[in-house]
Design a protein around this motif. Structure first.
Motif, PDB file in Angstrom:
ATOM      1  N   SER A 282      35.092 -68.963  22.065  1.00 44.95           N
ATOM      2  CA  SER A 282      34.927 -69.814  23.249  1.00 44.95           C
ATOM      3  C   SER A 282      36.274 -70.242  23.807  1.00 44.95           C
ATOM      4  O   SER A 282      36.498 -70.228  25.019  1.00 44.95           O
ATOM      5  CB  SER A 282      34.085 -71.046  22.904  1.00 44.95           C
ATOM      6  OG  SER A 282      32.791 -70.682  22.488  1.00 44.95           O
TER       7      SER A 282
ATOM      8  N   SER B  22      36.934 -71.271  27.709  1.00 44.85           N
ATOM      9  CA  SER B  22      37.847 -72.372  28.027  1.00 44.85           C
ATOM     10  C   SER B  22      38.092 -73.189  26.774  1.00 44.85           C
ATOM     11  O   SER B  22      37.147 -73.527  26.053  1.00 44.85           O
ATOM     12  CB  SER B  22      37.247 -73.268  29.122  1.00 44.85           C
ATOM     13  OG  SER B  22      37.992 -74.455  29.263  1.00 44.85           O
TER      14      SER B  22
ATOM     15  N   GLN C 247      39.016 -76.208  26.828  1.00 41.40           N
ATOM     16  CA  GLN C 247      38.496 -77.548  27.095  1.00 41.40           C
ATOM     17  C   GLN C 247      36.987 -77.618  26.871  1.00 41.40           C
ATOM     18  O   GLN C 247      36.452 -78.681  26.563  1.00 41.40           O
ATOM     19  CB  GLN C 247      38.807 -77.986  28.537  1.00 41.40           C
ATOM     20  CG  GLN C 247      40.255 -78.362  28.790  1.00 41.40           C
ATOM     21  CD  GLN C 247      41.155 -77.156  28.965  1.00 41.40           C
ATOM     22  OE1 GLN C 247      40.669 -76.065  29.271  1.00 41.40           O
ATOM     23  NE2 GLN C 247      42.456 -77.335  28.782  1.00 41.40           N
ATOM     24  N   LEU C 248      36.303 -76.498  27.039  1.00 33.04           N
ATOM     25  CA  LEU C 248      34.842 -76.492  26.917  1.00 33.04           C
ATOM     26  C   LEU C 248      34.359 -76.068  25.533  1.00 33.04           C
ATOM     27  O   LEU C 248      33.155 -76.085  25.269  1.00 33.04           O
ATOM     28  CB  LEU C 248      34.232 -75.551  27.961  1.00 33.04           C
ATOM     29  CG  LEU C 248      34.368 -75.970  29.430  1.00 33.04           C
ATOM     30  CD1 LEU C 248      33.787 -74.892  30.331  1.00 33.04           C
ATOM     31  CD2 LEU C 248      33.662 -77.303  29.678  1.00 33.04           C
ATOM     32  N   SER C 249      35.271 -75.687  24.647  1.00 38.40           N
ATOM     33  CA  SER C 249      34.841 -75.139  23.351  1.00 38.40           C
ATOM     34  C   SER C 249      34.053 -76.159  22.536  1.00 38.40           C
ATOM     35  O   SER C 249      33.040 -75.818  21.912  1.00 38.40           O
ATOM     36  CB  SER C 249      36.062 -74.657  22.558  1.00 38.40           C
ATOM     37  OG  SER C 249      36.954 -75.727  22.298  1.00 38.40           O
TER      38      SER C 249
ATOM     39  N   ALA D  70      32.308 -78.663  23.708  1.00 38.22           N
ATOM     40  CA  ALA D  70      31.010 -78.843  24.361  1.00 38.22           C
ATOM     41  C   ALA D  70      30.058 -77.715  23.979  1.00 38.22           C
ATOM     42  O   ALA D  70      28.858 -77.938  23.769  1.00 38.22           O
ATOM     43  CB  ALA D  70      31.190 -78.903  25.877  1.00 38.22           C
ATOM     44  N   ILE D  71      30.591 -76.506  23.874  1.00 38.32           N
ATOM     45  CA  ILE D  71      29.766 -75.360  23.478  1.00 38.32           C
ATOM     46  C   ILE D  71      29.275 -75.534  22.051  1.00 38.32           C
ATOM     47  O   ILE D  71      28.098 -75.272  21.736  1.00 38.32           O
ATOM     48  CB  ILE D  71      30.563 -74.055  23.633  1.00 38.32           C
ATOM     49  CG1 ILE D  71      30.857 -73.795  25.105  1.00 38.32           C
ATOM     50  CG2 ILE D  71      29.819 -72.871  23.013  1.00 38.32           C
ATOM     51  CD1 ILE D  71      31.812 -72.646  25.359  1.00 38.32           C
TER      52      ILE D  71
END
Length: 294
Positions: A257, A262, A264-266, A268-269
């Motif tokens: 991820s 991203s 920054q989004l890892s 959240a994933i």
């Protein structure tokens, strides 16, 4: 070769999550509680290694042994003082809130002793690793050691649980605490042993974590601890092989991820996966559905 490199790095990170998740899943499976202070035991182990290596000219072996001993004693003491008196509490939330309180206590104690500054942590693993082909694929020594240690720990735990008297007692307590007591099993002693093993694993995970990511603060174990809990749920909390599988899967997903989506989004994933698992298969990959007796 780049994808293979990321995959191996994911397995390394996932192995750390798996070792932490093993502590979560053992405590939950046997004591039926979530020890949310488990991530802070990792932080304590890291600071023990850091302190000893700073004072004994980098003797990492002594530091790791000392971290395992101190984290084990910390886990046993925490169980005896904070959790055991609440074992018969009317609401399980009492133990959960206490665990969160222990977590904040350890973090603030570390702040008072070591300060909030991020400290550089020299890698415990001194091996540089190996290079394959034309050099496009390089596997770090800490990566190889981390994966190997996680496999050894999994095999050792499986043998301990299924081949020793203490391990059989753990299985009995996990299945039915009341029946285990009637059969002469010392439930308190069994749960204490479980906390000791889980806390020792936290120290090992801490050494590997700070070798791969050489920075140390009072909050070092917080996020890895939460992610390891996600890994335990993903694999089936209460299942030792499930914790291993969940940790590896989560580590690979996080690294891929960060690389392809991203950084920054890892996170959240990762936590989004927890939501999906709870919706689709709440028991996790290897978890079993338990029917409550009424």
């Amino acid at each position: 070769m780049s994808f293979l490199t990321y995959l191996i790095n994911g397995l390394s990170l996932g192995s750390i999550y798996a070792i932490i998740a093993l502590g979560y899943t053992m405590v939950y499976g046997i004591a039926k509680m979530l020890n949310f202070a488990h991530g802070d035991f990792i932080m304590v182990g890291c600071y023990v290694i850091f302190t000893i290596c700073s004072t004994l000219s980098g003797n990492t072996f002594v530091g790791i042994i000392a971290a395992i001993i101190i984290c084990t004693l910390l886990g046993v003491t925490t169980e005896r003082i904070a959790y055991r008196p609440l074992r018969g509490a009317a609401s399980p939330l009492a133990v959960l809130i206490t665990a969160i309180g222990v977590s904040y206590f350890l973090e603030n104690l570390a702040l008072l002793i070591f300060g909030a500054d991020i400290k550089s942590f020299s890698s415990v693993v001194k091996w540089n690793g190996v290079t394959f082909g034309d050099g496009s694929l390089r596997i770090q020594g800490v990566t190889i050691v981390t994966i190997a240690v996680s496999i050894v720990i999994l095999i050792a735990l499986q043998l301990f649980i299924h081949k020793t008297k203490e391990g059989q007692a753990m299985l009995a307590v996990a299945e039915d605490r009341g029946a285990a007591t009637l059969m002469g099993i010392n439930v308190n002693k069994t749960i204490t042993l479980t906390f000791a093993i889980g806390s020792a694993l936290a120290a090992v995970a801490g050494a590997l974590l700070c070798s791969a990511y050489p920075s140390l603060s009072p909050y070092t174990g917080a996020m890895p601890g939460i992610k390891a809990f996600v890994a335990a749920v993903l694999g089936g909390i209460g299942s030792i092989p499930g914790a291993m599988i969940g940790g590896l899967v989560l580590g690979i997903i996080e690294i891929l991820s960060k690389t392809y989506i991203s950084s920054q989004l890892s996170d959240a994933i990762v936590f989004g996966i927890l939501v999906v698992v709870l919706l689709v298969k709440p028991t996790g990959i290897l978890g079993k559905k338990i029917q409550e007796k009424v």
